[in-house]
Design a protein around this motif. Structure first.
Motif, PDB file in Angstrom:
ATOM      1  N   UNK A 292       0.805  -1.220   0.000  1.00 48.15           N
ATOM      2  CA  UNK A 292       0.000   0.000   0.000  1.00 48.15           C
ATOM      3  C   UNK A 292       0.840   1.272   0.000  1.00 48.15           C
ATOM      4  N   UNK A 293       2.144   1.153  -0.141  1.00 51.84           N
ATOM      5  CA  UNK A 293       3.028   2.324  -0.131  1.00 51.84           C
ATOM      6  C   UNK A 293       2.657   3.291  -1.253  1.00 51.84           C
ATOM      7  N   UNK A 294       2.402   4.535  -0.884  1.00 53.41           N
ATOM      8  CA  UNK A 294       2.182   5.594  -1.867  1.00 53.41           C
ATOM      9  C   UNK A 294       3.461   6.371  -2.113  1.00 53.41           C
ATOM     10  N   UNK A 295       4.246   6.557  -1.060  1.00 52.42           N
ATOM     11  CA  UNK A 295       5.540   7.227  -1.199  1.00 52.42           C
ATOM     12  C   UNK A 295       6.412   6.837  -0.024  1.00 52.42           C
ATOM     13  N   UNK A 447       5.276  -2.865 -11.188  1.00 49.44           N
ATOM     14  CA  UNK A 447       5.834  -1.541 -11.401  1.00 49.44           C
ATOM     15  C   UNK A 447       7.116  -1.316 -10.635  1.00 49.44           C
ATOM     16  N   UNK A 448       7.181  -1.793  -9.396  1.00 52.67           N
ATOM     17  CA  UNK A 448       8.386  -1.570  -8.606  1.00 52.67           C
ATOM     18  C   UNK A 448       9.552  -2.376  -9.145  1.00 52.67           C
ATOM     19  N   UNK A 466       4.738   6.722  -5.866  1.00 51.42           N
ATOM     20  CA  UNK A 466       4.050   5.770  -6.741  1.00 51.42           C
ATOM     21  C   UNK A 466       2.790   6.456  -7.278  1.00 51.42           C
ATOM     22  N   UNK A 467       2.797   6.804  -8.536  1.00 53.54           N
ATOM     23  CA  UNK A 467       1.820   7.735  -9.081  1.00 53.54           C
ATOM     24  C   UNK A 467       0.380   7.286  -8.862  1.00 53.54           C
ATOM     25  N   UNK A 498       4.683   5.333 -13.785  1.00 50.22           N
ATOM     26  CA  UNK A 498       4.562   4.467 -12.608  1.00 50.22           C
ATOM     27  C   UNK A 498       5.023   5.205 -11.357  1.00 50.22           C
ATOM     28  N   UNK A 499       6.138   5.921 -11.461  1.00 55.83           N
ATOM     29  CA  UNK A 499       6.675   6.551 -10.261  1.00 55.83           C
ATOM     30  C   UNK A 499       7.536   7.749 -10.620  1.00 55.83           C
ATOM     31  N   UNK A 500       7.750   8.594  -9.607  1.00 54.86           N
ATOM     32  CA  UNK A 500       8.730   9.678  -9.642  1.00 54.86           C
ATOM     33  C   UNK A 500       9.627   9.508  -8.425  1.00 54.86           C
ATOM     34  N   UNK A 501      10.898   9.790  -8.582  1.00 59.96           N
ATOM     35  CA  UNK A 501      11.800   9.621  -7.446  1.00 59.96           C
ATOM     36  C   UNK A 501      12.985  10.573  -7.548  1.00 59.96           C
ATOM     37  N   UNK A 502      13.578  10.822  -6.397  1.00 62.67           N
ATOM     38  CA  UNK A 502      14.788  11.637  -6.286  1.00 62.67           C
ATOM     39  C   UNK A 502      15.796  10.841  -5.480  1.00 62.67           C
TER      40      UNK A 502
END
Length: 873
Positions: A292-295, A447-448, A466-467, A498-502
């Protein structure tokens, strides 16, 4: 905490790339210049440049990500402007080969791009009318003089907005906003600082197709521009950072990747500064985050001594150190637990904060020494429920690691081996325990896994969003105009990321930084099917491909009501027929293209590629088949051998029973299929009895492996003595070689679990050459004659289904693995390397290879909607 707020910054940065491509496809070499940037207003959110040559033109051609970010309407408008203005023959000689800058600026409820294009040679004032006259052939052009400079405005049928152009001091400035151009001319308006410009130029990678420059002081202004309300804790870590970043584009079709360097202001009271003297290190906590991780915001420390020193300096700068020291001195007096010598050494180098889809948060902290932790924690924690504890004192997580854990003042927690899971409510830990037991984890999602392939796991700080899971939260945080674009699936494609990350890593006082936008490309394997075929019921066999005629092949598959479907390579139905029972094992095809199948209702079928039964078929067998039939030449006749538990049923190709085999009754159940070689028939049973029969069914030799049990198929190959041998693996993980002439050789397979799944991979249609072993979550590959494992792969869930083997170029085999728990399928080459595009979301039972004689490779797979999907690779 509202981690998802930071995604607005990422989305905004990503739009830069699309703008550059559609306006800046200019040919020529890049020209170094500082002057164009000196005219830009101080309120510049981002600046970007493009390496304007034919290489860049080809790189960005049909780049789906730009279409998703900019929107189809803007793309059409920008493409027209680029072709009809920048590529106009009258203007091209002046701008060919220059470096173009695109900057973004706030204006009321929108962010406006400014295009800055220096000319190779000055355009004389007298020459401008001729250029404008050429452009009048396409656009309506108006002009006026302002502050001694001439403005041109272009409008036409293609453009919904008026495009304004200013030529000033040898530079074209263009925008949809006339007021923005007025700021360029206003000498009294604050402009970019020279220090920022120098940093950008110094960090501009000339080999990169695109560079992006960002001034960190703009973060609060960007948040104010796009968000409905004040930013949350995550963005708050970055708001007072100061400094700037310079990123360069690393091109990839299914990801937007910007990487480069960042410099901060060095403010002592800013939390992130303490990571400047760390170095990138492995992060692994994401392996336990819930599905359930959103971010998440994850931290890893390379130098614990330096981290503690810098964290102490931070508390000192904030005037918090004395209060914390007084608190822990009191704990030591009351409980006998020292924060520095007892508690701190028990903790490790990683911690993280996870926001879930329901906007609740969990924290994860790694323990360095669980024994030290148990001893130190006993006096300062209390058990409040079964395996759930709570700190008796506040501020312990904050004192250990700083700002990210400040919200967990006096949390509840559970321990998973060497990891503490923290929460501010007991119910969140109960829910997480259920997720953990069911393996409902982030790493088990498709996706991950794609994200992992693109972004590495070495950094000091990683922020991940996780978009889809966070989409509702993001939409609620954005102001209406930005939320509308984010939600618009027709004109934009934000939902296809699917996702954005830094990722941020320390670099001797500065930072290395990267931004990733992982995109679900429509051309990626498993994204857009070439065709689909719908069933009434759930398919129960894997799709298989057979020859139909000299010019075509076809696909065969059975659904739950026992209907067998023959499907053309284009996805059209050829024929269907209801079989009596479920097909057992795999259907086999003979040289005359007829097919042989057996079912669990004791039925043997032989039929042609048009679905017609051959004379003598179908027929009822006296025994229930236990696996696929084997068709082989024995003596001078081709026969059908059907394994049937403890019996072997043998038939001619005309459907007549061969009675010579009626007397054969084996000790134990046959291990899958029957092997035939050089007029000899080889069989193994689950009770460790291995047989060699002659052509007429007489027993020639038998070997019994006492005390061993078997549950996997056998393989057939020549051993080191050049004798044909049965290879089998017992439930203790021993590989045995049985040639009926020598004492069976035994060696350890390396798979220890009794439930290990084993298969033998042949070379072409010949003998077994290598061994595939699946030991719960571990895949082991090794040569049949070599005890050394030559490749390993670890899955995140236990594998329940047997591997599949598909023909590869050169006569080898591709290895297919299905993970039932996560509905993912994998495909490995002979070296054990995962093929590009995998894993793919699908149910167990699939096919990979050609579906027609001259076709490209296709993936045929089933999904939960009871459809057969054909994906071209």
């Amino acid at each position: 905490m509202r981690n998802t707020i930071i995604t607005t910054i990422l989305l905004f940065i990503a739009v830069i790339g699309a703008s550059i491509y559609y306006f800046a496809n200019l040919d020529g070499d890049k020209k170094k210049t500082l002057r164009p940037m000196t005219f830009l207003p101080k309120e510049t959110f981002l600046i970007a440049t493009l390496n304007n040559d034919a290489t860049s033109d080809n790189i960005f051609k049909d780049f789906e990500i730009f279409d998703a970010l900019v929107g189809s309407e803007a793309i059409q408008r920008w493409t027209s402007l680029k072709a009809k203005i920048l590529r106009n023959a009258s203007l091209q000689p002046y701008v060919d080969g220059v470096e173009m800058y695109i900057s973004f600026h706030p204006e009321k409820e929108q962010i406006t791009p400014l295009f800055t294009i220096p000319t190779l040679t000055p355009v004389e004032k007298a020459d401008l009318p001729a250029i404008v006259d050429e452009l009048r052939k396409t656009y309506q052009v108006t002009q006026k003089d302002t502050l001694g400079s001439r403005f041109f405005s272009f409008s036409g049928e293609e453009a919904a907005d008026v495009f304004h152009v200013l030529y000033h001091e040898g530079i074209f400035f263009a925008s949809y906003s006339a007021p923005l151009l007025h700021q360029i001319l206003d000498d009294n308006a604050a402009k970019l600082e020279k220090a920022h410009i120098d940093y950008f130029i110094d960090n501009n990678n000339r080999n990169s197709p695109m560079s992006v420059y960002f001034i960190h002081d703009q973060i609060p202004q960007i948040a104010k521009q796009v968000l409905r309300r004040k930013s949350g804790d995550t963005l708050g870590l970055f708001e007072q950072l100061g400094g700037k970043s310079a990123w360069n584009l690393n091109f990839k079709n299914d990801a937007l990747i910007l990487s480069g360097e960042s410099e901060t202001s060095g403010k002592k009271d800013n939390y992130l500064e303490i990571y400047g003297h760390q170095a990138k290190t492995t992060q692994s906590l994401y392996n336990v985050f819930p599905e359930s991780t959103a971010s998440y915001l994850s931290f890893a420390i390379s130098d614990t001594a330096r981290f503690r020193q810098d964290l102490t300096a931070l508390f000192t700068a904030r005037q918090e150190l004395d209060q914390l020291q007084q608190q822990f001195s009191q704990i030591k007096r009351d409980k006998g637990v020292s924060f520095e010598t007892d508690l701190r050494p028990a903790f490790g180098r990683e911690f993280a904060v996870v926001e879930q889809s329901n906007q609740t948060t969990l924290a994860f902290v790694v323990l360095a020494d669980t024994a030290a932790w148990r001893q130190a924690a006993a006096p300062i924690v209390s058990e409040v429920a079964d395996s759930i504890y709570r700190f008796n004192h506040a501020n312990i997580p904050y004192a250990l690691f700083g700002d990210p854990l400040k919200a967990f003042s006096r949390p509840y927690f559970i321990r998973l081996k060497n990891i503490l899971v923290l929460a501010n409510h007991q119910s969140l830990l109960h829910t997480y325990q259920q997720d953990w037991r069911r393996s409902d984890l982030l790493i088990n999602t498709l996706g991950f896994k794609n994200f992992e392939r693109i972004q590495g796991n070495e950094a000091n700080i990683t922020y991940f969003l996780r978009t889809r899971t966070a989409a509702g939260t993001v939409s609620n945080l954005l102001k209406p105009a930005y939320a509308k674009n984010f939600q618009d699936k027709d004109n934009f494609g934000y939902q296809d990321f699917y996702s954005w990350s830094v990722q941020i890593s320390g670099n001797s006082g500065t930072f290395l930084s990267s931004i990733y936008g992982i995109y679900k490309s429509k051309s990626a394997l498993g994204a857009t099917p070439a065709w689909t075929y719908a069933f009434e019921n759930r398919p129960i066999t894997a799709p298989a491909v057979f020859e139909h005629s000299d010019t075509s092949q076809f696909i065969l598959i059975q659904e739950q009501d026992h209907t067998v479907h023959a499907i053309h390579p284009t996805g059209k139905k050829l024929w269907s027929a209801v079989f009596h029972g479920r097909i057992v094992g795999q259907t086999q095809q003979l040289a005359d293209r007829s097919l042989v199948s057996v079912t669990d209702r004791n039925q043997l079928y032989r039929f042609d590629p048009f679905g017609n039964s051959l004379p003598g078929f179908s027929l009822h067998m006296p025994y229930e088949p236990s696996y696929s039939p084997t068709i082989a030449q024995v003596g001078r006749e081709q026969l059908i051998f059907v394994p049937a538990g403890r019996r072997i049923a043998v038939y001619t190709l005309e459907g007549k029973k061969v009675t010579d085999w009626d007397h054969v009754e084996l000790d134990g159940r046959i291990l899958f299929d029957i092997k035939v070689k050089n007029d000899r028939v080889f069989v193994g049973t689950d009770r460790g009895h291995f047989y060699q029969f002659g052509a007429d069914g007489e027993l020639q030799k038998e070997v019994v492996i006492e005390g061993s049990h078997f549950k996997n198929p056998i393989g057939l190959a020549d051993n080191t003595q050049k004798q044909t041998a049965i290879y089998a693996v017992d439930t203790a993980g021993n590989l045995l070689s049985i040639d009926f002439e020598h004492t069976p050789a035994k060696s350890s397979l390396g798979a220890s679990a009794p439930e290990a799944i084993v298969a033998f991979s042949p070379q072409g249609n010949e003998d077994a050459r290598s061994i595939v072993a699946i030991d719960q979550k571990q895949l082991l590959l090794r040569d049949i004659q070599d005890s050394a494992t030559h490749h390993e792969y670890t899955f995140t869930q236990i594998i329940e289904d047997r591997p599949q083997l598909f023909a590869a170029n050169g006569g080898g085999r591709l290895l297919g693995i299905a993970v039932r728990g996560s509905s993912l399928i994998y495909l490995f080459d002979e070296q054990g390397e995962l093929l590009d595009g995998f894993p793919v979301e699908a149910l167990p039972g699939f096919y990979y290879g050609k579906i027609d004689y001259n076709s490209a490779p296709y993936l045929l797979c089933i999904r939960r909607d009871k459809k057969l999907y054909a994906f071209k690779n």
